[in-house]
Design an enzyme around this catalytic site. Structure first.
Site, PDB file in Angstrom:
ATOM      1  CG  ASP A 105      -0.271  -0.287   2.535  1.00  0.00           C
ATOM      2  OD1 ASP A 105       0.970  -0.470   2.572  1.00  0.00           O
ATOM      3  OD2 ASP A 105      -0.977  -0.345   3.554  1.00  0.00           O
ATOM      4  CG  ASP A 108       6.261   5.680   6.538  1.00  0.00           C
ATOM      5  OD1 ASP A 108       6.687   6.797   6.223  1.00  0.00           O
ATOM      6  OD2 ASP A 108       5.787   5.442   7.663  1.00  0.00           O
ATOM      7  NE  ARG A 170      -7.710  -2.660   7.533  1.00  0.00           N
ATOM      8  CZ  ARG A 170      -6.386  -2.604   7.654  1.00  0.00           C
ATOM      9  NH1 ARG A 170      -5.664  -2.144   6.645  1.00  0.00           N
ATOM     10  NH2 ARG A 170      -5.790  -2.987   8.755  1.00  0.00           N
TER      11      ARG A 170
HETATM   12  P1  IMP Z   1       7.580   1.229   6.352  1.00  0.00           P
HETATM   13  O1  IMP Z   1       7.817   2.367   7.307  1.00  0.00           O
HETATM   14  O2  IMP Z   1       8.110   1.535   4.976  1.00  0.00           O
HETATM   15  O3  IMP Z   1       8.134  -0.035   6.922  1.00  0.00           O
HETATM   16  O4  IMP Z   1       6.013   1.097   6.195  1.00  0.00           O
HETATM   17  C1  IMP Z   1       5.349   0.079   6.820  1.00  0.00           C
HETATM   18  C2  IMP Z   1       3.862   0.120   6.747  1.00  0.00           C
HETATM   19  O5  IMP Z   1       3.386   1.203   7.515  1.00  0.00           O
HETATM   20  C3  IMP Z   1       3.158   0.290   5.433  1.00  0.00           C
HETATM   21  O6  IMP Z   1       3.105  -0.879   4.671  1.00  0.00           O
HETATM   22  C4  IMP Z   1       1.774   0.658   5.927  1.00  0.00           C
HETATM   23  O7  IMP Z   1       1.072  -0.511   6.261  1.00  0.00           O
HETATM   24  C5  IMP Z   1       2.077   1.455   7.171  1.00  0.00           C
HETATM   25  N1  IMP Z   1       1.951   2.899   6.940  1.00  0.00           N
HETATM   26  C6  IMP Z   1       2.937   3.794   6.735  1.00  0.00           C
HETATM   27  N2  IMP Z   1       2.448   5.030   6.550  1.00  0.00           N
HETATM   28  C7  IMP Z   1       1.098   4.913   6.634  1.00  0.00           C
HETATM   29  C8  IMP Z   1       0.012   5.843   6.501  1.00  0.00           C
HETATM   30  O8  IMP Z   1       0.176   7.060   6.251  1.00  0.00           O
HETATM   31  N3  IMP Z   1      -1.238   5.337   6.657  1.00  0.00           N
HETATM   32  C9  IMP Z   1      -1.479   4.014   6.914  1.00  0.00           C
HETATM   33  N4  IMP Z   1      -0.496   3.112   7.024  1.00  0.00           N
HETATM   34  C10 IMP Z   1       0.777   3.549   6.888  1.00  0.00           C
HETATM   35 MG    MG Z   2       1.626  -2.411   5.001  1.00  0.00          MG
END
Ligand code: IMP
Ligand code: MG
Length: 190
Positions: A105, A108, A170
């Site tokens: 999705d 981050d 969602r």
């Molecule tokens: P990472 O920080 O790249 O490991 O991101 C991990 C996960 O954090 C993503 O796959 C999302 O499930 C969740 N995530 C990060 N930012 C958001 C946001 O703005 N809204 C909802 N979920 C988020």
């Molecule tokens: Mg995720």
């Protein structure tokens, strides 16, 4: 935070509307189909946030594709992101020799994908690529990039189109901004 402590969706600003999402996914589907022409990509959706995106993406592919899902929970402790990632559902199918396309999705900090890269590559796929609907480039902690990005977005917490805040929102057909609220306090995200 309890489910009872709700935000009203009508107060949440729309960042990307349903038509923009649909048209961008058509483009991504075309691009991915061209890149994988003659092969059968194995889509690995990262639960839970990615399944709405994956459902639309696969219907925009003109190459055959197989699917599997991986359950991941990333634990963020307020401002001090622990970077702890946990597998909550393993793959059902072998990825040995497969062209794996991870479907996320949102990218981050990059920690989840970095972790997935090491877990997946241990099972000897032919290739591993990432398609992320959203990309918060400014938040990156680990230097990873998506091979395909739907929309680069600013550093705001977003919900809708599969993305949640404590399991809410969602179902929204568009991506909306929850603002700063989503980043305060401990939470489990997926
Ligand atoms: P990472 O920080 O790249 O490991 O991101 C991990 C996960 O954090 C993503 O796959 C999302 O499930 C969740 N995530 C990060 N930012 C958001 C946001 O703005 N809204 C909802 N979920 C988020
Ligand atoms: Mg995720």
């Amino acid at each position: 935070m309890a489910m009872g402590n709700t935000f009203s969706e009508s107060n949440l600003e729309i960042l990307i509307d349903a038509r923009q999402i649909a048209s961008r996914i058509r483009e991504l589907g075309e691009q991915i189909s061209n890149d994988y022409r003659g092969r059968t990509p194995h889509l690995v959706g990262v639960l839970m946030g990615a399944w709405v995106f994956m459902a639309d993406l696969i219907r925009n592919l003109s190459v055959e594709a197989t699917v599997d899902f991986l359950g991941i929970q990333s634990y963020l402790a307020g401002t001090t992101s622990s970077g702890e990632v946990k597998i909550t559902k393993d793959l059902d199918l072998s990825i040995a020799g497969r062209d794996v396309l991870v479907v996320e999705d949102i990218l981050d900090t990059g920690r989840t994908y970095r972790y997935l890269q090491s877990v997946l590559s241990a099972h000897h796929p032919n290739s591993v690529k990432l398609v992320a609907l959203l990309d918060k480039t400014a938040r990156r902690v680990v230097p990873v990039e998506a091979d395909y990005v739907g929309f680069p977005i600013p550093d705001v917490f977003v919900v809708g189109y599969g993305l949640d805040y404590n399991q809410q929102f969602r179902r929204l057909p568009e991506v909306r901004i929850l603002g700063e609220i989503g980043r305060s306090g401990d939470r489990v995200i997926g």
